[in-house]
Design a protein around this motif. Structure first.
Motif, PDB file in Angstrom:
ATOM      1  N   ALA A  21       0.968  -1.241   0.128  1.00 44.61           N
ATOM      2  CA  ALA A  21       0.073  -0.013   0.045  1.00 44.61           C
ATOM      3  C   ALA A  21       0.854   1.219   0.036  1.00 44.61           C
ATOM      4  O   ALA A  21       1.970   1.314   0.583  1.00 44.61           O
ATOM      5  N   ILE A  38      -3.621   0.846  -3.175  1.00 46.97           N
ATOM      6  CA  ILE A  38      -3.464  -0.792  -2.809  1.00 46.97           C
ATOM      7  C   ILE A  38      -3.045  -1.483  -3.637  1.00 46.97           C
ATOM      8  O   ILE A  38      -3.800  -1.503  -4.955  1.00 46.97           O
ATOM      9  N   ARG A  50      -9.279  -8.285  -1.042  1.00 50.55           N
ATOM     10  CA  ARG A  50      -9.495  -7.593  -2.185  1.00 50.55           C
ATOM     11  C   ARG A  50     -10.929  -7.018  -2.417  1.00 50.55           C
ATOM     12  O   ARG A  50     -11.100  -6.106  -2.796  1.00 50.55           O
ATOM     13  N   TRP A  53     -11.380  -4.159  -0.270  1.00 52.64           N
ATOM     14  CA  TRP A  53     -10.890  -2.894  -0.944  1.00 52.64           C
ATOM     15  C   TRP A  53     -11.726  -2.775  -2.268  1.00 52.64           C
ATOM     16  O   TRP A  53     -11.652  -1.288  -2.329  1.00 52.64           O
ATOM     17  N   GLY A  57     -12.811   0.959  -2.603  1.00 50.49           N
ATOM     18  CA  GLY A  57     -12.138   1.789  -3.562  1.00 50.49           C
ATOM     19  C   GLY A  57     -13.127   2.950  -4.287  1.00 50.49           C
ATOM     20  O   GLY A  57     -14.329   2.351  -4.779  1.00 50.49           O
ATOM     21  N   MET A 173      -7.386   1.620  -6.373  1.00 51.71           N
ATOM     22  CA  MET A 173      -6.714   0.228  -6.551  1.00 51.71           C
ATOM     23  C   MET A 173      -6.220  -0.318  -7.857  1.00 51.71           C
ATOM     24  O   MET A 173      -6.757   0.038  -9.003  1.00 51.71           O
TER      25      MET A 173
END
Length: 173
Positions: A21, A38, A50, A53, A57, A173
């Motif tokens: 990150a 990330i 994931r 995230w 995101g 991301m």
């Protein structure tokens, strides 16, 4: 390739096989913002994280190596994963990295442009080694995120005390 800007970190110690990150402060159009990047490097062991995230995101950089057709061919799988997890329509940028390796090119610029058109997103070729278009990539993505946020929320209003940090932060991301 994966949902993060893999290989966009010009560092001799960068290991693309591990999650990492990065947090960076940027000034875009005379306005400061904090960007959190990330990078899962496409590792399946981060699948649970994931998904979390992706939900959090705001912008997604789909990166492939112009010197590796297999990374290009996997992009649709990752894009579909993000579309499935994300409730609203996410903002993507498609990036063909390693443009400094034209002698090793396996994916043409035209193929990248065509895929970006089919995804409905911007396309850039970058080089982490020479930093070609890397800053432009992040600046354009921040601008797109700001435009989307303004279209969704209307005119920008000053945040209340304590909300300022949270509202200025972008997760990419």
């Amino acid at each position: 390739m994966h949902i993060a800007p893999r290989h966009l970190h010009p560092s001799e110690t960068y290991d693309p096989t591990i999650e990492d990150a990065y947090r960076k402060q940027l000034v875009v159009d005379n306005r400061m913002c904090f960007v959190e990047v990330i990078d899962t490097a496409g590792q399946e062991e981060y699948a649970t994280l994931r998904d979390q995230w992706v939900r959090e995101g705001q912008g997604f950089i789909l990166v492939y190596s112009i010197a590796s057709r297999s990374t290009f061919e996997r992009l649709e799988v990752f894009r579909q994963l993000m579309l499935r997890v994300k409730r609203n329509r996410p903002i993507f940028v498609l990036v063909g990295n390693k443009c400094d390796k034209t002698y090793e090119r396996e994916v043409s610029r035209e193929e990248g442009l065509a895929m970006a058109k089919s995804f409905g997103c911007e396309f850039l070729e970058t080089s982490a080694k020479t930093s070609h278009n890397v800053e432009r990539l992040f600046m354009n993505l921040v601008r797109a995120l700001r435009q989307t946020r303004q279209a969704e929320t209307g005119p920008v209003m000053l945040p209340r005390q304590g909300e300022r940090e949270r509202r200025r932060r972008c997760i990419i991301m």
